[in-house]
Design a protein around this motif. Structure first.
Motif, PDB file in Angstrom:
ATOM      1  N   GLN A   9      11.635   7.126  13.503  1.00  0.00           N
ATOM      2  CA  GLN A   9      10.837   6.022  14.037  1.00  0.00           C
ATOM      3  C   GLN A   9       9.575   5.789  13.201  1.00  0.00           C
ATOM      4  O   GLN A   9       9.161   4.650  13.008  1.00  0.00           O
ATOM      5  N   ILE A  10       8.973   6.847  12.723  1.00  0.00           N
ATOM      6  CA  ILE A  10       7.766   6.704  11.903  1.00  0.00           C
ATOM      7  C   ILE A  10       8.101   6.009  10.592  1.00  0.00           C
ATOM      8  O   ILE A  10       7.367   5.116  10.152  1.00  0.00           O
ATOM      9  N   ALA A  11       9.207   6.354   9.985  1.00  0.00           N
ATOM     10  CA  ALA A  11       9.619   5.695   8.742  1.00  0.00           C
ATOM     11  C   ALA A  11       9.836   4.204   8.979  1.00  0.00           C
ATOM     12  O   ALA A  11       9.423   3.367   8.160  1.00  0.00           O
ATOM     13  N   GLN A  12      10.449   3.855  10.095  1.00  0.00           N
ATOM     14  CA  GLN A  12      10.667   2.448  10.427  1.00  0.00           C
ATOM     15  C   GLN A  12       9.344   1.735  10.693  1.00  0.00           C
ATOM     16  O   GLN A  12       9.153   0.580  10.293  1.00  0.00           O
ATOM     17  N   MET A  13       8.418   2.426  11.355  1.00  0.00           N
ATOM     18  CA  MET A  13       7.115   1.843  11.642  1.00  0.00           C
ATOM     19  C   MET A  13       6.342   1.592  10.350  1.00  0.00           C
ATOM     20  O   MET A  13       5.718   0.539  10.183  1.00  0.00           O
ATOM     21  N   ILE A  14       6.381   2.536   9.421  1.00  0.00           N
ATOM     22  CA  ILE A  14       5.694   2.384   8.135  1.00  0.00           C
ATOM     23  C   ILE A  14       6.243   1.147   7.408  1.00  0.00           C
ATOM     24  O   ILE A  14       5.474   0.347   6.858  1.00  0.00           O
ATOM     25  N   ALA A  15       7.549   0.970   7.421  1.00  0.00           N
ATOM     26  CA  ALA A  15       8.157  -0.200   6.774  1.00  0.00           C
ATOM     27  C   ALA A  15       7.680  -1.491   7.442  1.00  0.00           C
ATOM     28  O   ALA A  15       7.386  -2.482   6.761  1.00  0.00           O
ATOM     29  N   LEU A  16       7.565  -1.487   8.741  1.00  0.00           N
ATOM     30  CA  LEU A  16       7.084  -2.656   9.471  1.00  0.00           C
ATOM     31  C   LEU A  16       5.618  -2.928   9.162  1.00  0.00           C
ATOM     32  O   LEU A  16       5.220  -4.074   8.920  1.00  0.00           O
ATOM     33  N   ASP A  18       4.048  -2.256   6.527  1.00  0.00           N
ATOM     34  CA  ASP A  18       3.900  -2.666   5.140  1.00  0.00           C
ATOM     35  C   ASP A  18       4.099  -4.171   4.952  1.00  0.00           C
ATOM     36  O   ASP A  18       3.711  -4.730   3.942  1.00  0.00           O
ATOM     37  N   LYS A  19       4.668  -4.834   5.950  1.00  0.00           N
ATOM     38  CA  LYS A  19       4.967  -6.264   5.833  1.00  0.00           C
ATOM     39  C   LYS A  19       3.730  -7.152   5.924  1.00  0.00           C
ATOM     40  O   LYS A  19       3.681  -8.202   5.296  1.00  0.00           O
ATOM     41  N   GLU A  20       2.745  -6.737   6.719  1.00  0.00           N
ATOM     42  CA  GLU A  20       1.522  -7.538   6.834  1.00  0.00           C
ATOM     43  C   GLU A  20       0.379  -6.648   7.316  1.00  0.00           C
ATOM     44  O   GLU A  20       0.611  -5.640   7.989  1.00  0.00           O
ATOM     45  N   PRO A  21      -0.856  -7.015   6.977  1.00  0.00           N
ATOM     46  CA  PRO A  21      -2.002  -6.206   7.408  1.00  0.00           C
ATOM     47  C   PRO A  21      -2.024  -6.027   8.922  1.00  0.00           C
ATOM     48  O   PRO A  21      -1.813  -6.985   9.672  1.00  0.00           O
ATOM     49  N   GLY A  57       2.549   3.341  -1.117  1.00  0.00           N
ATOM     50  CA  GLY A  57       1.781   2.497  -2.017  1.00  0.00           C
ATOM     51  C   GLY A  57       0.712   1.675  -1.344  1.00  0.00           C
ATOM     52  O   GLY A  57      -0.076   1.029  -2.005  1.00  0.00           O
ATOM     53  N   ARG A  58       0.687   1.655  -0.039  1.00  0.00           N
ATOM     54  CA  ARG A  58      -0.329   0.996   0.787  1.00  0.00           C
ATOM     55  C   ARG A  58      -0.942  -0.256   0.158  1.00  0.00           C
ATOM     56  O   ARG A  58      -1.875  -0.211  -0.612  1.00  0.00           O
ATOM     57  N   ARG A  59      -0.422  -1.373   0.534  1.00  0.00           N
ATOM     58  CA  ARG A  59      -0.928  -2.651   0.024  1.00  0.00           C
ATOM     59  C   ARG A  59      -2.307  -2.987   0.580  1.00  0.00           C
ATOM     60  O   ARG A  59      -3.014  -3.818   0.042  1.00  0.00           O
ATOM     61  N   TYR A  60      -2.677  -2.375   1.682  1.00  0.00           N
ATOM     62  CA  TYR A  60      -3.974  -2.612   2.310  1.00  0.00           C
ATOM     63  C   TYR A  60      -4.416  -1.325   3.008  1.00  0.00           C
ATOM     64  O   TYR A  60      -3.644  -0.384   3.146  1.00  0.00           O
TER      65      TYR A  60
END
Length: 85
Positions: A9-16, A18-21, A57-60
């Motif tokens: 679930q954490i991996a899925q949350m991280i992917a979500l 990453d989509k927007e701030p 890679g944290r975009r924000y």
């Protein structure tokens, strides 16, 4: 130690995330284990999420807010909780 289903679930949350701030708000419903242990658990989860976030890679800058509530206080918030057995 985090249960395997939570790691997924954490991996899925991280992917979500990453989509927007976003701002991540973690709420731990303390259920009798004591406030000290509850704080220790939510802080460990916050650190794990922050470490995983740095790994993608944290975009924000992800803000992670964490708080512990008693079960009674949690119920009065109206927030729905996910429970895994």
């Amino acid at each position: 130690q985090l249960r395997p289903e939570w790691e997924t679930q954490i991996a899925q949350m991280i992917a979500l995330l990453d989509k927007e701030p976003s701002v991540l708000r973690l709420v731990y419903a303390e259920g009798g284990e004591g406030k000290r242990l509850a704080k220790k658990r939510i802080n460990a989860l916050r650190k794990l999420i922050a470490r995983e976030w740095r790994g993608v890679g944290r975009r924000y800058r992800l803000e992670i807010e964490a708080r512990v509530l008693t079960k009674t206080a949690f119920r009065s918030t109206g927030v729905r909780a996910f429970q895994y057995k």
